[in-house]
Design an enzyme around this catalytic site. Structure first.
Site, short mmCIF file in Angstrom:
data_model
loop_
_atom_site.label_atom_id
_atom_site.label_comp_id
_atom_site.label_asym_id
_atom_site.label_seq_id
_atom_site.Cartn_x
_atom_site.Cartn_y
_atom_site.Cartn_z
N GLU A 143 40.00 32.69 50.61
CA GLU A 143 38.65 32.96 51.10
C GLU A 143 38.59 32.82 52.63
O GLU A 143 37.89 33.57 53.31
CB GLU A 143 37.67 31.97 50.44
CG GLU A 143 36.24 32.38 50.56
CD GLU A 143 35.34 31.48 49.72
OE1 GLU A 143 34.70 31.98 48.79
OE2 GLU A 143 35.29 30.27 49.98
N CYS A 156 32.32 30.70 44.31
CA CYS A 156 32.92 29.75 43.35
C CYS A 156 31.91 29.15 42.38
O CYS A 156 32.31 28.56 41.38
CB CYS A 156 33.70 28.66 44.07
SG CYS A 156 32.84 27.97 45.46
N SER A 189 32.33 36.88 48.44
CA SER A 189 33.78 36.84 48.55
C SER A 189 34.36 37.41 47.25
O SER A 189 33.81 37.18 46.16
CB SER A 189 34.24 35.39 48.72
OG SER A 189 35.59 35.27 48.36
N LYS A 245 30.30 27.27 33.63
CA LYS A 245 31.74 27.55 33.62
C LYS A 245 32.16 28.09 32.25
O LYS A 245 33.15 28.81 32.12
CB LYS A 245 32.53 26.29 33.98
CG LYS A 245 32.43 25.93 35.45
CD LYS A 245 33.29 26.87 36.30
CE LYS A 245 33.08 26.66 37.77
NZ LYS A 245 33.76 27.69 38.57
N GLU A 275 39.98 35.89 54.03
CA GLU A 275 39.01 36.98 53.83
C GLU A 275 37.90 36.89 54.88
O GLU A 275 37.50 37.90 55.48
CB GLU A 275 38.43 36.85 52.41
CG GLU A 275 37.58 38.02 51.98
CD GLU A 275 36.98 37.81 50.58
OE1 GLU A 275 37.16 36.71 50.01
OE2 GLU A 275 36.33 38.75 50.09
N CYS A 298 28.21 20.39 42.62
CA CYS A 298 28.73 20.06 41.29
C CYS A 298 28.48 18.61 40.88
O CYS A 298 28.49 18.30 39.70
CB CYS A 298 30.23 20.33 41.23
SG CYS A 298 30.67 21.96 41.82
N GLU A 327 36.38 40.27 32.89
CA GLU A 327 37.36 40.50 33.96
C GLU A 327 38.23 39.28 34.23
O GLU A 327 39.19 39.36 34.99
CB GLU A 327 36.66 40.97 35.25
CG GLU A 327 35.67 40.00 35.85
CD GLU A 327 34.27 40.06 35.24
OE1 GLU A 327 34.12 40.52 34.10
OE2 GLU A 327 33.33 39.63 35.91
N GLU A 370 31.44 31.70 32.64
CA GLU A 370 32.40 32.33 33.56
C GLU A 370 33.74 32.59 32.87
O GLU A 370 34.33 33.67 33.01
CB GLU A 370 32.61 31.43 34.78
CG GLU A 370 33.55 32.02 35.82
CD GLU A 370 33.85 31.06 36.95
OE1 GLU A 370 33.97 29.84 36.72
OE2 GLU A 370 33.97 31.53 38.09
#
Ligand code: SF4
Ligand code: SF4
Length: 463
Positions: free
Chosen positions: A163, A183, A203, A242, A166, A387, A250, A245
């Site tokens: 990242e 994230c 990102s 999560k 990037e 978190c 993908e 996710e």
């Protein structure tokens, strides 16, 4: 695990209609009359689990018939040994499924733990808020029958490499700015639903959890001489989203799921209790190599501003080729809400923003859509303080406990960082070796294949 199955639920039989959950929901996904059972709009819901954290209406163990309780535990995916009350708002559990998988000798069981599990798990065993127990956690996971105990912090270090590179490339070219972090899966789902026109500003990095999952089934499988097909990859997370996710289509590597199952901090505590492990008296054990070696930068991902601080520690050195003068960036640390800062990196004045709490992101989204956003890089965390306050963390029943718990968990994370010998992602020897032996370079061909992704519009307007 499929992301089509709802993860957050409200039990109509138990809901009193107090609407405390509606007050904390950052996206107004909870509907219903006061005093009547509430419902969740699954399209708007970002699966953050804040409603699960706040709900205090429950069926006491002795209240309904035991058969009903057993049935409810079964429906919720929880172990029959769970003793805590059954609250009206809850997330689908996977502890029962994991217990079965752990007993299967044909599977090679690999686990990773998010940065904040080590500062909150002990609360489930009666220790004070924020008690740091990475060594006991690793020992408990081995006793649960995992073959490899890895760490999401390693993935956080990889994320910074990818990242950070990037961001530098986007700032140099001036393209697709501002860049948002990717994230936090609840933030990503919200962006896909509410701001699909801005998705190219996220990102392209997968989250640290998915990066570790991808590396477990490739790099580490190769090192261990294990067929990736036989690997069962598990993640312990503070976050209910999560689970969503990991089930995204993908998120697979060469047709295999990167993360097969996600459990929360609370579910890990339930499994430890179920097996009768004496958590408090466990000797400290290390994580396994190489995906268990992490820097201090990897560990601070668990607090709001942590991703930004970790990225600046590395970004500064990549751009200037000089050591960053101060590793502890206090101006980036903070609480719920929005914070902004300007960081001098060589000739560049990098303008950054940290958003903690999804309800605060709307102004920045509006600015980004209008092309007037003044920031280069924006960290967004859906939960109030990142978190540490995730929906899968130990439940805090009293409002007064909430701030104290978040503060103690954050302090422990920062203490853990300052006690690490290596505090920058690019100086983690396991990361240096990963790039030398396997990935090549950040944003290279292998990284793109394994560690980057695309996000999809979930806007109903386009459907
Ligand atoms: S789910 Fe819980 S917090 Fe929400 S209205 Fe029902 S009882 Fe209240
Ligand atoms: S999980 Fe989060 S977004 Fe979904 S209903 Fe609960 S508080 Fe709202």
């Amino acid at each position: 695990m499929s992301n089509l199955d709802p993860i957050i639920h409200i039990d109509e039989q138990l809901c009193t209609g107090c609407r405390r959950c509606a007050a904390v929901c950052p996206v107004d996904a909870i509907t219903g009359e006061a005093g009547a059972p509430q419902s969740i709009d699954a399209h708007r819901c970002v699966v953050c689990g804040q409603c699960v954290q706040i709900c205090s209406a429950y069926a006491a163990e002795s209240a309904p018939s035991l058969a009903t309780r057993e049935e409810k535990l079964r429906q919720r995916g929880q172990l029959p040994s769970v003793r805590e009350p059954l609250f009206a708002a809850y997330s689908t559990g996977h502890a029962k499924e994991l217990k079965e998988a752990l007993a299967d000798p044909k599977r090679y069981k690999v686990v990773q733990c998010a940065p904040v599990i080590r500062v909150s798990l002990a609360e489930e065993f009666g220790l004070p808020f924020g008690t740091l127990t990475p060594g006991k956690m690793a020992a408990a996971l081995r006793q649960l029958n995992f073959d490899r105990v890895y760490d999401t912090n390693f993935g956080a270090d990889v994320t910074i490499m990818e990242e950070g590179s990037e961001l530098i490339s986007r700032v140099m070219s001036g393209e697709r700015l501002p860049m948002f972090t990717s994230c936090c899966p609840a933030w990503v789902k919200h962006a896909e639903t509410a701001a699909p026109q801005l998705l190219e500003h996220l990102s392209s990095c997968k989250s640290p959890m998915q990066m570790v999952g991808a590396l477990v089934k490739t790099y580490s499988a190769e090192l261990d001489g294990v067929d990736p097909v036989d690997i069962f990859s598990v993640a312990v997370m503070p976050c209910t989203c999560k689970k969503f996710e990991a089930g995204r289509e993908e998120m697979n590597v060469d047709g295999l799921r990167e993360v097969d199952l996600v459990i929360t901090t609370r579910e890990l505590a339930q499994l430890i209790k179920d097996k009768g492990i004496d958590f408090l008296n466990l000797p400290d054990e290390p994580f396994d190599s190489p995906l268990g070696k992490y820097s201090g930068a990897g560990t601070i991902f668990g607090a709001t501003g942590g991703v930004m601080e970790a990225a600046i520690r590395t970004g500064y050195e990549l751009v200037t080729h000089e050591s960053i003068p101060n590793l502890q960036l206090d101006f980036i640390r903070g609480n719920e809400g929005i914070r902004t800062a300007t960081v001098q990196i060589g000739d560049l004045e990098l303008r950054v923003a940290m958003v903690a709490g999804l309800q605060y992101v709307s102004t920045i989204l509006k600015q980004a859509a209008e092309g007037t956003c003044p920031y280069h890089f924006i960290e967004v965390m859906a939960c109030p303080e990142g978190c540490v306050s995730g929906g899968g963390q130990p439940k805090l029943l009293l409002e007064t406990q909430r701030k104290a718990a978040y503060q103690a968990r954050k302090s422990s994370i920062y203490r853990h960082d300052s006690n690490q010998k290596v505090r920058k992602s690019h100086e983690n020897p396991a990361i240096i070796k990963l790039y030398k032996d396997f990935l090549g370079e950040p944003l290279g061909h292998v990284s793109h294949h394994l560690l980057h992704t695309k996000f999809i519009s979930r806007s109903t307007k386009e459907e």
